[in-house]
Design a protein around this motif. Structure first.
Motif, PDB file in Angstrom:
ATOM      1  N   ASP A 167       0.808  -1.220   0.000  1.00  0.00           N
ATOM      2  CA  ASP A 167       0.000   0.000   0.000  1.00  0.00           C
ATOM      3  C   ASP A 167       0.842   1.271   0.000  1.00  0.00           C
ATOM      4  O   ASP A 167       0.284   2.376  -0.026  1.00  0.00           O
ATOM      5  N   VAL A 168       2.176   1.148   0.027  1.00  0.00           N
ATOM      6  CA  VAL A 168       3.041   2.328   0.115  1.00  0.00           C
ATOM      7  C   VAL A 168       3.229   2.936  -1.267  1.00  0.00           C
ATOM      8  O   VAL A 168       3.602   2.244  -2.225  1.00  0.00           O
ATOM      9  N   LYS A 169       2.951   4.225  -1.394  1.00  0.00           N
ATOM     10  CA  LYS A 169       3.230   4.961  -2.622  1.00  0.00           C
ATOM     11  C   LYS A 169       4.651   5.518  -2.595  1.00  0.00           C
ATOM     12  O   LYS A 169       5.419   5.355  -3.523  1.00  0.00           O
ATOM     13  N   TYR A 170       4.989   6.186  -1.527  1.00  0.00           N
ATOM     14  CA  TYR A 170       6.350   6.654  -1.275  1.00  0.00           C
ATOM     15  C   TYR A 170       6.431   7.032   0.191  1.00  0.00           C
ATOM     16  O   TYR A 170       5.417   7.020   0.907  1.00  0.00           O
ATOM     17  N   VAL A 171       7.616   7.343   0.646  1.00  0.00           N
ATOM     18  CA  VAL A 171       7.810   7.762   2.038  1.00  0.00           C
ATOM     19  C   VAL A 171       8.580   9.073   2.059  1.00  0.00           C
ATOM     20  O   VAL A 171       9.353   9.384   1.139  1.00  0.00           O
ATOM     21  N   LEU A 172       8.340   9.837   3.103  1.00  0.00           N
ATOM     22  CA  LEU A 172       9.087  11.070   3.355  1.00  0.00           C
ATOM     23  C   LEU A 172      10.036  10.818   4.514  1.00  0.00           C
ATOM     24  O   LEU A 172       9.625  10.305   5.551  1.00  0.00           O
TER      25      LEU A 172
ATOM     26  N   HIS B 246      11.755  12.373  -0.767  1.00  0.00           N
ATOM     27  CA  HIS B 246      10.880  11.315  -1.249  1.00  0.00           C
ATOM     28  C   HIS B 246      11.737  10.080  -1.515  1.00  0.00           C
ATOM     29  O   HIS B 246      12.667  10.133  -2.329  1.00  0.00           O
ATOM     30  N   CYS B 247      11.444   8.977  -0.864  1.00  0.00           N
ATOM     31  CA  CYS B 247      12.258   7.767  -0.971  1.00  0.00           C
ATOM     32  C   CYS B 247      11.383   6.568  -1.319  1.00  0.00           C
ATOM     33  O   CYS B 247      10.168   6.564  -1.076  1.00  0.00           O
ATOM     34  N   GLY B 248      12.029   5.553  -1.862  1.00  0.00           N
ATOM     35  CA  GLY B 248      11.367   4.301  -2.169  1.00  0.00           C
ATOM     36  C   GLY B 248      11.629   3.263  -1.106  1.00  0.00           C
ATOM     37  O   GLY B 248      12.211   3.541  -0.043  1.00  0.00           O
ATOM     38  N   LEU B 249      11.243   2.033  -1.400  1.00  0.00           N
ATOM     39  CA  LEU B 249      11.364   0.961  -0.411  1.00  0.00           C
ATOM     40  C   LEU B 249      12.807   0.533  -0.183  1.00  0.00           C
ATOM     41  O   LEU B 249      13.122  -0.036   0.856  1.00  0.00           O
TER      42      LEU B 249
ATOM     43  N   ILE C 225       4.889   7.676   6.045  1.00  0.00           N
ATOM     44  CA  ILE C 225       4.459   6.786   4.966  1.00  0.00           C
ATOM     45  C   ILE C 225       3.248   7.400   4.271  1.00  0.00           C
ATOM     46  O   ILE C 225       2.271   7.783   4.924  1.00  0.00           O
ATOM     47  N   VAL C 226       3.326   7.501   2.947  1.00  0.00           N
ATOM     48  CA  VAL C 226       2.223   7.988   2.130  1.00  0.00           C
ATOM     49  C   VAL C 226       1.659   6.793   1.368  1.00  0.00           C
ATOM     50  O   VAL C 226       2.356   6.164   0.575  1.00  0.00           O
ATOM     51  N   LYS C 227       0.396   6.492   1.611  1.00  0.00           N
ATOM     52  CA  LYS C 227      -0.231   5.321   1.001  1.00  0.00           C
ATOM     53  C   LYS C 227      -0.860   5.666  -0.349  1.00  0.00           C
ATOM     54  O   LYS C 227      -1.119   6.836  -0.660  1.00  0.00           O
ATOM     55  N   LYS C 228      -1.077   4.616  -1.124  1.00  0.00           N
ATOM     56  CA  LYS C 228      -1.773   4.775  -2.397  1.00  0.00           C
ATOM     57  C   LYS C 228      -3.238   5.068  -2.133  1.00  0.00           C
ATOM     58  O   LYS C 228      -3.833   4.553  -1.186  1.00  0.00           O
TER      59      LYS C 228
END
Length: 391
Positions: free
Chosen positions: A323-328, A340-343, A355-358
């Motif tokens: 459900d993660v779109k990206y994270v700060l 803005h980072c990925g997994l 955590i920013v969700k879809k």
């Protein structure tokens, strides 16, 4: 200097013979340490349940101050006396340090021959294997022989202290024979010696790749596959009974620290060195539109899963990753605030993560009351309504 050809051939044959003997000894020692077939394995032990964000084991000879050190660091009472073998079982305690909980285990003293089962040595070493790091408590007034004896006993059962795994790729195959390759020049082992060691283990089809100038012992460790590489801190207690020159010499040795439980000297430095060796990473969560929560951090470790954003999400819940779109990210691992980072982004100590969700419409949902995506024919797709809105 004149060297005869016969001497060179003799030395070469001796190296091959020595390598075969090392393989035989390692194979027989592994068979001796394995429990007999058909046994249930039930017996008297003192393993305790893992608790906290890390586990540290205290090992050493009897009457070196392990119980006193546990009492001073954790506040848990462990019986201490002037005679040997005061502690007969495993006594756990909790260290509260840097917003984390570290489990400290006081184990009975071990003696020479512990790897063979003397003095409950096998049980003590088995508990040590389940720890993240080992604190080897030594008496500063005794000789360095105690440290060598303990290291030898631990290595006999597959514990490698302050060593990294050999850079050797080894994989068994069903057919194809033995494939031997190396990325550099080898000075301790060659193709013939490698074949002899593999044949000693009755391995005739395998792939071996050396990425470093490894020794025969390194190859045997890789073939055995049951070695554990752990960090160890050598803690020299009772420095108040030795001279300043001895204290200075002991403190300059690698992975070593000097303390005195009697005078409460250098205990804070011991905790700092233990924290550094464990490599724990505290990550704080930040809900959207709110301040970060600095009360309960998520503690990660490279030895316990990893320290990436994906590991952080899995630590919270296994289903969160999809459900993660990206994270700060705010902290030392970010180039700018926020980033803005990925997994796959590696986290560092005291980072803050949001955590920013879809959103639901990105998962196939429509906008408004009418569906925009449907498997029905086109002529009726705009007539199919969703459920009434809740008011």
């Amino acid at each position: 200097m004149n060297v005869k050809l016969s001497d060179v051939l003799y030395l070469g044959c001796a190296e091959y013979h020595l390598g075969q003997l090392k393989a035989k000894i390692a194979k027989l020692r592994t068979q001796l340490l394995e429990p007999p077939k058909g046994s249930s394995g039930a017996g008297e032990g003192f393993e305790v349940t893992k608790y906290g964000h890390g586990r540290v084991a205290l090992i050493g000879f009897p009457s070196v101050g392990k119980s006193t050190l546990l009492t001073m660091l954790t506040g848990t009472h462990s019986e201490a006396a002037s005679y040997e073998f005061t502690t007969l079982t495993c006594i756990p305690g909790i260290i509260h340090y840097n917003d984390t909980k570290i489990q400290l285990l006081d184990l009975p003293g071990i003696i020479e021959g512990a790897s063979e089962g003397k003095g409950r040595g096998r049980q003590v070493i088995a508990v040590s294997k389940s720890s993240d790091i080992v604190l080897m408590v030594l008496d500063a007034s005794k000789s360095e022989g105690h440290r060598q004896i303990l290291t030898r006993e631990l290595e006999a059962v597959g514990l490698r202290l302050n060593k990294r795994p050999p850079q050797i790729y080894f994989k068994k195959k069903k057919t194809g024979g033995i494939s031997f390759n190396s990325t550099l020049h080898l000075t301790h082992i060659d193709e013939k010696l490698c074949y002899q060691i593999l044949h000693e283990y009755k391995i005739h089809n395998a792939e071996v790749l050396f990425r470093e100038d490894a020794t025969v012992d390194d190859l045997i460790d890789v073939i055995e596959g049951n070695r554990k590489y752990m960090k160890c801190i050598y803690v020299y207690n009772k420095i108040d009974v030795v001279g300043i020159d001895d204290v200075d010499r002991l403190s300059r040795q690698p992975n070593s620290i000097v303390i005195s439980c009697n005078l409460k000297l250098n205990l804070d430095r011991l905790l700092a060195k233990m924290w550094e060796a464990m490599g724990l990473v505290r990550v704080y969560t930040k809900p959207q539109g709110q301040q970060p929560d600095f009360a309960e951090p998520v503690v990660l470790s490279s030895d316990r899963g990893g320290c990436t954003v994906e590991d952080f999400c899995n630590h919270i819940h296994r289903s969160l990753v999809k459900d993660v779109k990206y994270v700060l990210v705010w902290g030392t691992s970010a180039r700018h605030y926020p980033q803005h980072c990925g997994l796959s982004h590696p986290l560092q100590d005291e980072d803050v993560v949001q955590i920013v969700k879809k959103k639901e419409r990105e998962d196939g949902g429509g906008r408004g009351r009418f569906k925009s995506h449907s498997n029905a024919p086109v002529r009726i797709s705009d007539r199919e309504k969703k459920a009434p809105l809740k008011t």
